[in-house]
Design a protein around this motif. Structure first.
Motif, PDB file in Angstrom:
ATOM      1  N   GLU A 183      30.534  19.534  16.264  1.00  0.00           N
ATOM      2  CA  GLU A 183      31.803  19.058  16.807  1.00  0.00           C
ATOM      3  C   GLU A 183      31.578  18.229  18.064  1.00  0.00           C
ATOM      4  O   GLU A 183      30.745  18.549  18.895  1.00  0.00           O
ATOM      5  CB  GLU A 183      32.707  20.242  17.144  1.00  0.00           C
ATOM      6  N   LEU A 184      32.345  17.169  18.172  1.00  0.00           N
ATOM      7  CA  LEU A 184      32.321  16.322  19.364  1.00  0.00           C
ATOM      8  C   LEU A 184      33.490  16.686  20.270  1.00  0.00           C
ATOM      9  O   LEU A 184      34.517  17.175  19.791  1.00  0.00           O
ATOM     10  CB  LEU A 184      32.457  14.849  18.970  1.00  0.00           C
ATOM     11  N   GLN A 185      33.324  16.409  21.546  1.00  0.00           N
ATOM     12  CA  GLN A 185      34.424  16.613  22.486  1.00  0.00           C
ATOM     13  C   GLN A 185      35.520  15.583  22.220  1.00  0.00           C
ATOM     14  O   GLN A 185      35.228  14.434  21.898  1.00  0.00           O
ATOM     15  CB  GLN A 185      33.919  16.465  23.924  1.00  0.00           C
ATOM     16  N   ILE A 200      27.687  12.699  23.543  1.00  0.00           N
ATOM     17  CA  ILE A 200      28.038  11.495  24.283  1.00  0.00           C
ATOM     18  C   ILE A 200      28.306  11.868  25.733  1.00  0.00           C
ATOM     19  O   ILE A 200      28.964  12.870  26.009  1.00  0.00           O
ATOM     20  CB  ILE A 200      29.275  10.817  23.665  1.00  0.00           C
ATOM     21  N   LEU A 201      27.783  11.062  26.630  1.00  0.00           N
ATOM     22  CA  LEU A 201      28.079  11.194  28.045  1.00  0.00           C
ATOM     23  C   LEU A 201      28.320   9.800  28.591  1.00  0.00           C
ATOM     24  O   LEU A 201      27.384   9.017  28.763  1.00  0.00           O
ATOM     25  CB  LEU A 201      26.926  11.872  28.793  1.00  0.00           C
ATOM     26  N   ASP A 202      29.588   9.476  28.754  1.00  0.00           N
ATOM     27  CA  ASP A 202      30.023   8.165  29.217  1.00  0.00           C
ATOM     28  C   ASP A 202      29.473   7.068  28.304  1.00  0.00           C
ATOM     29  O   ASP A 202      29.931   6.931  27.183  1.00  0.00           O
ATOM     30  CB  ASP A 202      29.643   7.948  30.685  1.00  0.00           C
ATOM     31  N   GLN A 208      23.249  10.663  22.314  1.00  0.00           N
ATOM     32  CA  GLN A 208      22.081  11.240  21.648  1.00  0.00           C
ATOM     33  C   GLN A 208      22.486  11.559  20.219  1.00  0.00           C
ATOM     34  O   GLN A 208      23.539  12.164  19.987  1.00  0.00           O
ATOM     35  CB  GLN A 208      21.613  12.519  22.337  1.00  0.00           C
ATOM     36  N   LEU A 209      21.655  11.143  19.277  1.00  0.00           N
ATOM     37  CA  LEU A 209      21.875  11.451  17.862  1.00  0.00           C
ATOM     38  C   LEU A 209      20.746  12.347  17.386  1.00  0.00           C
ATOM     39  O   LEU A 209      19.579  12.130  17.736  1.00  0.00           O
ATOM     40  CB  LEU A 209      21.870  10.183  17.013  1.00  0.00           C
ATOM     41  N   LEU A 246      35.681   7.185  17.869  1.00  0.00           N
ATOM     42  CA  LEU A 246      35.010   7.851  16.757  1.00  0.00           C
ATOM     43  C   LEU A 246      35.925   8.934  16.199  1.00  0.00           C
ATOM     44  O   LEU A 246      36.725   9.505  16.938  1.00  0.00           O
ATOM     45  CB  LEU A 246      33.733   8.541  17.238  1.00  0.00           C
ATOM     46  N   THR A 247      35.763   9.217  14.922  1.00  0.00           N
ATOM     47  CA  THR A 247      36.430  10.377  14.343  1.00  0.00           C
ATOM     48  C   THR A 247      35.383  11.178  13.594  1.00  0.00           C
ATOM     49  O   THR A 247      34.391  10.633  13.102  1.00  0.00           O
ATOM     50  CB  THR A 247      37.562   9.981  13.369  1.00  0.00           C
TER      51      THR A 247
END
Length: 164
Positions: free
Chosen positions: A46-48, A95-97, A101-102, A57-58
């Motif tokens: 899960e992404l923030q 993600i950070l700003d 990282q993948l 993004l979804t």
């Protein structure tokens, strides 16, 4: 004669033990070997919510990208709630700003004991990951990199399993 006979039986038992040890330990295995490589449990981390919004993004876009890549290799993606296979493909994006990282990892169930207690967990046996920066927060860049990492995994996964 009796000694020779016992000696021969002893040698045969030793050879059988050596052979069974060789087949029990497969040091040459990659960890990608499975019974049916055409089905693979898929887990997308899960992404923030803020990250999704900033990069437009979804989770469904990410899932669709991964599923399309697997299907192009004739691999059917299973839901993360499907417990029919003891392994999974785990895809994570952090993600950070403007940095990201993948990670694409193939994980297997491992079972271990501590005393009389038995534990189950996942262990990573194949992993590809990368870091990137995109000041425009262009999600197409993330998808290009993700496609490349998935391609590396799928090629290796299919290659290893078509040999069996």
């Amino acid at each position: 004669m009796k000694r020779v006979f016992l000696w021969i039986i002893g040698m045969l038992l030793c050879l059988q033990t050596i052979h069974s040890q060789e087949s029990a330990f497969r040091w040459n295995a990659t960890g990608l070997e499975v019974d049916d490589y055409k089905q693979l449990k898929l887990v997308i981390a899960e992404l923030q919510k803020e990250d999704l919004e900033q990069w437009k993004l979804t989770e469904s876009q990410i899932r669709q990208t991964v599923e399309d890549k697997l299907k192009s290799f004739k691999i059917t993606p299973l839901s993360k709630k499907d417990y029919t296979v003891p392994y999974r493909l785990h895809v994570g994006i952090q993600i950070l700003d403007t940095a990201f990282q993948l990670k694409v990892a193939f994980e297997r169930v491992v079972i271990f004991r501590v005393g009389k207690q038995e534990y189950h967990n996942f262990a990573t046996v194949f992993q590809r990951e990368t870091l990137g920066i995109n000041s425009k927060k262009d999600n197409s860049h993330i998808f290009r990199v993700l496609d490349r990492l998935l391609d590396q995994f799928a090629r290796e996964f299919v290659k290893v399993n078509q040999k069996s």
